[in-house]
Write a protein that holds these residues in place. Sequence first.
Motif, PDB file in Angstrom:
ATOM      1  N   LEU A  78       7.928   1.198  -7.961  1.00 53.16           N
ATOM      2  CA  LEU A  78       9.163   0.428  -8.165  1.00 53.16           C
ATOM      3  C   LEU A  78       9.801   0.766  -9.506  1.00 53.16           C
ATOM      4  O   LEU A  78      11.024   0.919  -9.603  1.00 53.16           O
ATOM      5  N   TYR A  79       8.969   0.879 -10.536  1.00 57.79           N
ATOM      6  CA  TYR A  79       9.493   1.173 -11.871  1.00 57.79           C
ATOM      7  C   TYR A  79       9.819   2.661 -12.039  1.00 57.79           C
ATOM      8  O   TYR A  79      10.851   3.023 -12.610  1.00 57.79           O
TER       9      TYR A  79
ATOM     10  N   SER B 156      10.539   4.989  -9.771  1.00 53.82           N
ATOM     11  CA  SER B 156      11.541   5.588  -8.890  1.00 53.82           C
ATOM     12  C   SER B 156      12.715   4.664  -8.600  1.00 53.82           C
ATOM     13  O   SER B 156      13.644   5.052  -7.878  1.00 53.82           O
ATOM     14  N   GLY B 157      12.663   3.432  -9.105  1.00 48.93           N
ATOM     15  CA  GLY B 157      13.788   2.515  -8.936  1.00 48.93           C
ATOM     16  C   GLY B 157      13.970   1.998  -7.530  1.00 48.93           C
ATOM     17  O   GLY B 157      15.095   1.713  -7.100  1.00 48.93           O
ATOM     18  N   LEU B 158      12.882   1.831  -6.794  1.00 44.75           N
ATOM     19  CA  LEU B 158      12.988   1.373  -5.410  1.00 44.75           C
ATOM     20  C   LEU B 158      13.122  -0.145  -5.324  1.00 44.75           C
ATOM     21  O   LEU B 158      12.635  -0.877  -6.181  1.00 44.75           O
ATOM     22  N   ARG B 159      13.805  -0.610  -4.293  1.00 46.19           N
ATOM     23  CA  ARG B 159      13.733  -2.007  -3.915  1.00 46.19           C
ATOM     24  C   ARG B 159      12.370  -2.219  -3.266  1.00 46.19           C
ATOM     25  O   ARG B 159      11.801  -1.291  -2.668  1.00 46.19           O
TER      26      ARG B 159
ATOM     27  N   HIS C 112      11.707  -6.849  -8.516  1.00 52.18           N
ATOM     28  CA  HIS C 112      13.057  -6.276  -8.577  1.00 52.18           C
ATOM     29  C   HIS C 112      13.468  -5.963 -10.010  1.00 52.18           C
ATOM     30  O   HIS C 112      14.288  -5.066 -10.252  1.00 52.18           O
TER      31      HIS C 112
ATOM     32  N   ARG D  28      13.002  -2.400 -10.929  1.00 56.12           N
ATOM     33  CA  ARG D  28      14.115  -1.525 -10.533  1.00 56.12           C
ATOM     34  C   ARG D  28      15.230  -1.583 -11.581  1.00 56.12           C
ATOM     35  O   ARG D  28      15.807  -0.556 -11.949  1.00 56.12           O
ATOM     36  N   HIS D  29      15.521  -2.792 -12.070  1.00 53.43           N
ATOM     37  CA  HIS D  29      16.516  -2.926 -13.133  1.00 53.43           C
ATOM     38  C   HIS D  29      16.088  -2.138 -14.371  1.00 53.43           C
ATOM     39  O   HIS D  29      16.914  -1.495 -15.038  1.00 53.43           O
TER      40      HIS D  29
ATOM     41  N   PHE E  61      14.150   0.509 -14.513  1.00 55.47           N
ATOM     42  CA  PHE E  61      14.329   1.930 -14.190  1.00 55.47           C
ATOM     43  C   PHE E  61      15.756   2.364 -14.512  1.00 55.47           C
ATOM     44  O   PHE E  61      15.990   3.365 -15.196  1.00 55.47           O
TER      45      PHE E  61
ATOM     46  N   LEU F 212      19.965   4.916  -7.301  1.00 53.16           N
ATOM     47  CA  LEU F 212      19.752   3.526  -6.893  1.00 53.16           C
ATOM     48  C   LEU F 212      20.184   3.258  -5.457  1.00 53.16           C
ATOM     49  O   LEU F 212      19.804   2.237  -4.873  1.00 53.16           O
TER      50      LEU F 212
END
Length: 285
Positions: free
Chosen positions: A134-135, A137-140, A231, A234-235, A237, A255
């Motif tokens: 998540l961190y 690659s910025g995935l949901r 989440h 992701r922010h 990232f 994103l």
Amino acid sequence: MVGAFADHLRRDRRRSIHTVRAYVATAERLLDFLRDHQGGEPNLKALGLADLRAFLAARRGDGIGNASTARELSAVRTFLGFAGIEAPRLRGPKVKKGVPRPVSPAEAIALAEDVAEQREGWTGARDLAVLLLLYGSGLRIGEAMGLTGAALPLGGTLTVTGKRNKTRVVPLLPQVRQAIEAYVAACPYPPATEQPLFRGARGGPLEPSQVRRAVRRARGRLGLSERTTPHALRHSFATHLLGRGVDLRSLQELLGHASLSSTQIYTAVDAAHLMDVYRNAHPRA
């Protein structure tokens, strides 16, 4: 009509299950309201500006705020459009966009490691891999849970299916790839092309609620903000890439944002972070 509306959202508009559920609920609420308001079987064609205002006022009476009212109005417009009816012109309430709260790189890693340490065996390796993904690659979280064994073997990038079934390619850092490979090697359930990559303890798909619950407990142990959620990784990232000079268009692609305006919010985050550093470090701040 409501059932056909749900099918339309799923099949034609490719909306997520959460959006479908919310919009269908709004359509049902509108019809129930009109039965009482119009005194009989609801007539959408007779829906006027005063009726729409009365519906939203009733929803306000239920305790919803500006953001929820704006979503309710959007859902009504979509439902009426599906029914072939032009919605009365009504300006929605102003919604102040909140600025996402990122966590620092050290906090992101500490969070992932703390969650993993609370598990025994392969599930700890799984949680570490999920949170680093998540961190890194910025995935949901829903996108991570939607990965299947078809993603293996891993390379330098990962193809992800996001909102409205749109696919995008995201980078896969060596540390993240190693964490996922360590989880796959330890997992007792062999990876299969059609099966979820991240499994629950009994072999079924890992539920996002399990990850959120584990993060909630970890942030309490680490003394992190209540806004430290999956989440938020992701922010983080997005914010950290922007701080390193990544342009907005590239960040938008990474994103999976349909609109650049959704990505531009991170410029405010980066400016806010810069001001925090200034206030804490400048002798005359």
